[in-house]
Design a protein around this motif. Structure first.
Motif, PDB file in Angstrom:
ATOM      1  N   ASP A  83      48.772 -47.942 -21.483  1.00 53.33           N
ATOM      2  CA  ASP A  83      49.210 -47.468 -22.746  1.00 53.33           C
ATOM      3  C   ASP A  83      48.868 -46.609 -24.277  1.00 53.33           C
ATOM      4  O   ASP A  83      47.270 -46.175 -23.308  1.00 53.33           O
ATOM      5  CB  ASP A  83      49.183 -48.702 -24.073  1.00 53.33           C
ATOM      6  CG  ASP A  83      50.764 -49.002 -23.580  1.00 53.33           C
ATOM      7  OD1 ASP A  83      51.687 -48.703 -23.473  1.00 53.33           O
ATOM      8  OD2 ASP A  83      50.906 -50.510 -23.953  1.00 53.33           O
ATOM      9  N   ARG A  84      49.134 -45.127 -24.273  1.00 54.75           N
ATOM     10  CA  ARG A  84      47.827 -44.574 -25.071  1.00 54.75           C
ATOM     11  C   ARG A  84      46.915 -45.060 -25.937  1.00 54.75           C
ATOM     12  O   ARG A  84      46.899 -46.134 -26.001  1.00 54.75           O
ATOM     13  CB  ARG A  84      48.837 -43.629 -26.359  1.00 54.75           C
ATOM     14  CG  ARG A  84      48.189 -42.949 -27.022  1.00 54.75           C
ATOM     15  CD  ARG A  84      49.077 -41.886 -27.981  1.00 54.75           C
ATOM     16  NE  ARG A  84      50.654 -41.621 -27.769  1.00 54.75           N
ATOM     17  CZ  ARG A  84      49.680 -39.655 -27.388  1.00 54.75           C
ATOM     18  NH1 ARG A  84      49.664 -39.350 -27.450  1.00 54.75           N
ATOM     19  NH2 ARG A  84      51.710 -39.914 -26.742  1.00 54.75           N
ATOM     20  N   GLY A  85      45.376 -44.621 -25.718  1.00 53.17           N
ATOM     21  CA  GLY A  85      44.866 -45.186 -26.359  1.00 53.17           C
ATOM     22  C   GLY A  85      43.812 -46.329 -25.303  1.00 53.17           C
ATOM     23  O   GLY A  85      43.001 -46.540 -25.564  1.00 53.17           O
ATOM     24  N   LYS A  86      44.520 -46.611 -24.216  1.00 53.95           N
ATOM     25  CA  LYS A  86      43.595 -47.615 -23.449  1.00 53.95           C
ATOM     26  C   LYS A  86      42.571 -47.811 -22.630  1.00 53.95           C
ATOM     27  O   LYS A  86      41.767 -48.321 -22.093  1.00 53.95           O
ATOM     28  CB  LYS A  86      44.440 -48.637 -23.058  1.00 53.95           C
ATOM     29  CG  LYS A  86      45.494 -49.556 -23.814  1.00 53.95           C
ATOM     30  CD  LYS A  86      45.508 -50.701 -24.940  1.00 53.95           C
ATOM     31  CE  LYS A  86      45.496 -51.414 -25.600  1.00 53.95           C
ATOM     32  NZ  LYS A  86      45.302 -52.203 -26.676  1.00 53.95           N
ATOM     33  N   HIS A 125      48.077 -42.391 -20.275  1.00 51.39           N
ATOM     34  CA  HIS A 125      49.611 -41.611 -20.046  1.00 51.39           C
ATOM     35  C   HIS A 125      50.119 -40.730 -20.915  1.00 51.39           C
ATOM     36  O   HIS A 125      50.945 -40.613 -20.218  1.00 51.39           O
ATOM     37  CB  HIS A 125      49.671 -42.408 -22.144  1.00 51.39           C
ATOM     38  CG  HIS A 125      49.171 -41.344 -22.621  1.00 51.39           C
ATOM     39  ND1 HIS A 125      47.371 -41.490 -22.999  1.00 51.39           N
ATOM     40  CD2 HIS A 125      49.082 -40.403 -23.995  1.00 51.39           C
ATOM     41  CE1 HIS A 125      47.218 -40.142 -23.458  1.00 51.39           C
ATOM     42  NE2 HIS A 125      48.651 -39.715 -24.087  1.00 51.39           N
ATOM     43  N   ARG A 126      49.026 -39.648 -19.504  1.00 50.13           N
ATOM     44  CA  ARG A 126      49.523 -38.686 -19.327  1.00 50.13           C
ATOM     45  C   ARG A 126      49.140 -38.800 -18.049  1.00 50.13           C
ATOM     46  O   ARG A 126      49.769 -37.705 -17.871  1.00 50.13           O
ATOM     47  CB  ARG A 126      48.603 -37.251 -20.028  1.00 50.13           C
ATOM     48  CG  ARG A 126      48.841 -37.421 -21.598  1.00 50.13           C
ATOM     49  CD  ARG A 126      47.181 -36.261 -21.867  1.00 50.13           C
ATOM     50  NE  ARG A 126      47.142 -35.803 -23.326  1.00 50.13           N
ATOM     51  CZ  ARG A 126      46.941 -36.754 -24.096  1.00 50.13           C
ATOM     52  NH1 ARG A 126      45.712 -37.575 -24.125  1.00 50.13           N
ATOM     53  NH2 ARG A 126      46.584 -36.510 -25.679  1.00 50.13           N
ATOM     54  N   GLY A 127      49.200 -39.380 -17.176  1.00 49.95           N
ATOM     55  CA  GLY A 127      49.149 -39.707 -16.148  1.00 49.95           C
ATOM     56  C   GLY A 127      47.694 -39.178 -15.578  1.00 49.95           C
ATOM     57  O   GLY A 127      48.390 -38.769 -13.870  1.00 49.95           O
ATOM     58  N   ASN A 128      46.495 -38.966 -15.535  1.00 46.90           N
ATOM     59  CA  ASN A 128      45.610 -38.766 -15.327  1.00 46.90           C
ATOM     60  C   ASN A 128      45.598 -39.667 -14.527  1.00 46.90           C
ATOM     61  O   ASN A 128      44.900 -40.907 -15.568  1.00 46.90           O
ATOM     62  CB  ASN A 128      44.887 -38.261 -16.714  1.00 46.90           C
ATOM     63  CG  ASN A 128      45.402 -36.518 -16.946  1.00 46.90           C
ATOM     64  OD1 ASN A 128      46.037 -35.611 -16.496  1.00 46.90           O
ATOM     65  ND2 ASN A 128      45.377 -37.143 -18.285  1.00 46.90           N
ATOM     66  N   GLY A 129      44.695 -39.464 -13.200  1.00 48.69           N
ATOM     67  CA  GLY A 129      44.149 -40.825 -12.361  1.00 48.69           C
ATOM     68  C   GLY A 129      43.024 -40.633 -13.075  1.00 48.69           C
ATOM     69  O   GLY A 129      41.965 -39.844 -13.535  1.00 48.69           O
ATOM     70  N   ILE A 130      42.732 -42.339 -13.156  1.00 49.82           N
ATOM     71  CA  ILE A 130      41.316 -42.709 -14.120  1.00 49.82           C
ATOM     72  C   ILE A 130      40.956 -43.742 -12.655  1.00 49.82           C
ATOM     73  O   ILE A 130      39.193 -43.495 -12.242  1.00 49.82           O
ATOM     74  CB  ILE A 130      41.185 -44.297 -14.790  1.00 49.82           C
ATOM     75  CG1 ILE A 130      42.458 -43.690 -15.942  1.00 49.82           C
ATOM     76  CG2 ILE A 130      40.459 -44.959 -15.080  1.00 49.82           C
ATOM     77  CD1 ILE A 130      42.593 -44.666 -17.186  1.00 49.82           C
ATOM     78  N   GLY A 131      41.705 -44.500 -11.751  1.00 50.27           N
ATOM     79  CA  GLY A 131      40.527 -45.059 -10.661  1.00 50.27           C
ATOM     80  C   GLY A 131      41.849 -46.095  -9.536  1.00 50.27           C
ATOM     81  O   GLY A 131      42.759 -45.466 -10.139  1.00 50.27           O
ATOM     82  N   TRP A 132      41.433 -46.652  -8.966  1.00 51.47           N
ATOM     83  CA  TRP A 132      42.616 -47.424  -8.221  1.00 51.47           C
ATOM     84  C   TRP A 132      42.013 -49.207  -7.896  1.00 51.47           C
ATOM     85  O   TRP A 132      40.695 -48.754  -8.455  1.00 51.47           O
ATOM     86  CB  TRP A 132      42.883 -47.105  -7.057  1.00 51.47           C
ATOM     87  CG  TRP A 132      41.785 -46.511  -5.821  1.00 51.47           C
ATOM     88  CD1 TRP A 132      41.201 -45.748  -5.776  1.00 51.47           C
ATOM     89  CD2 TRP A 132      41.781 -47.999  -4.589  1.00 51.47           C
ATOM     90  NE1 TRP A 132      40.173 -46.184  -4.134  1.00 51.47           N
ATOM     91  CE2 TRP A 132      40.397 -47.362  -3.953  1.00 51.47           C
ATOM     92  CE3 TRP A 132      41.633 -49.432  -4.870  1.00 51.47           C
ATOM     93  CZ2 TRP A 132      39.490 -48.162  -3.593  1.00 51.47           C
ATOM     94  CZ3 TRP A 132      41.545 -49.450  -4.224  1.00 51.47           C
ATOM     95  CH2 TRP A 132      39.774 -49.540  -2.865  1.00 51.47           C
TER      96      TRP A 132
END
Length: 318
Positions: A83-86, A125-132
């Motif tokens: 979600d946005r902001g998470k 929420h923009r589709g940018n990768g954080i990790g897995w």
């Protein structure tokens, strides 16, 4: 017709320059082997035809399609959209994704649904990768993160699922060993220590304690050879059992030669996490052997004090 023919020719040439792989192929002049000019279509000369076809548009489209298919096959993971902001929590290294932080789940290309144990890429929420991490619909720990993108923005791994798991655990063990060495562990006053501490070392649900026996009489009075060191693995999560061969191999490879591996299951935690324990899976297995009960009881030293530990019958890791 001269005026309109000239306009049509000019327009066709302009479209061919802007969109060579798509609209240009629809031009009658292009399909017939003619090249558009400012006034009309005329047969291309051999020189102009060869320069035009140095990079054929159809071949370009085929190569792009093949690259796309190859990329899709090399990444066998689903995707979790936050979600946005998470996302901020996870950019800061939060190791657990709870259901309340998830906007939507994207399944695998083959099954369209995610099951327990699936590797998933986590994106904002923009589709940018954080990790897995590893997905589990049975648990409030919906995703246990195993790797994060670094500050350089490197792409997520594109290996097979088991290779990704094994590599993540191996990296965690390697980093944990270096941290313990920086703390002076083990040493002459402490022969035993915790090697992996779950989320604190980036492997949620996995703990490993290393026990190195000492003599009851002290080094000078030692008569009988001491037992080999033992690494006790405490398994409390679904993914650890599902990928046990990779987890066990990563731990064994990092430990000194001759170290035995004792695998202990925390059955209550595993059932809550959705893992169905079979009759062949005992609570305690030594070096992969669960055919008979084995006893491991010896002395260890911690902060200069000696303690008896029972690695097979004691609580948790002994």
């Amino acid at each position: 017709m001269g005026y309109f023919g000239g306009c049509l020719g000019a327009l066709t040439a302009f479209v061919a320059l802007l969109y060579p792989p798509t609209l240009a192929l629809q031009s009658p002049c292009y399909r017939s082997g003619f090249s558009p000019s400012s006034s009309s279509c005329h047969l291309s000369t051999p020189a102009s035809r060869s320069s035009k076809r140095a990079t054929p548009p159809r071949s370009l489209l085929i190569r792009k399609a093949l690259r796309s298919l190859s990329s899709a096959k090399s990444t066998p993971s689903g995707k979790i959209h936050l979600d946005r902001g998470k996302a901020r929590l996870f950019y800061e290294g939060n190791p657990i994704v709870y259901p309340g932080a998830i906007n939507r789940e994207e399944g695998l290309p083959s099954s369209k649904e995610l099951s327990a144990g699936h590797v998933v890429d986590v994106v904002d929420h923009r589709g940018n990768g954080i990790g897995w991490g590893v997905y589990n619909p049975h648990s409030l720990y919906r995703v246990r993160m195993l790797s994060f993108k670094n500050g350089k923005g490197e792409e997520l791994l594109e290996e097979g699922t088991r290779q990704r798991i094994g590599g993540a655990v191996a990296n965690a063990v390697s980093e944990a060993i270096e941290i313990r060495k920086s703390l002076g562990l083990p040493n002459s006053k402490s022969s035993s220590y915790r090697l992996l501490n779950g989320e604190g070392d980036g492997v949620s649900g996995l703990s490993v304690d290393v026990f190195d026996p000492v003599s009851e009489q002290g080094e000078s009075g030692q008569d009988n050879p001491l037992p080999a060191p033992v690494a006790v693995v405490m398994s409390t999560a679904y993914w650890i059992e599902q990928y046990r061969p990779e987890v066990q191999a990563a731990i064994s490879k990092a430990l000194p030669s001759g170290t035995r591996l004792l695998w202990r299951r925390q059955e209550t935690a595993l059932r809550k996490d959705g893992w169905n324990i079979t009759s062949n899976e005992k609570a305690v297995e030594i070096d992969g052997d669960n055919s008979e009960d084995q006893q491991l009881r010896f002395l260890i030293k911690e902060n200069g004090l000696k303690f008896w530990v029972d690695l097979t019958g004691g609580q948790k890791t002994g």
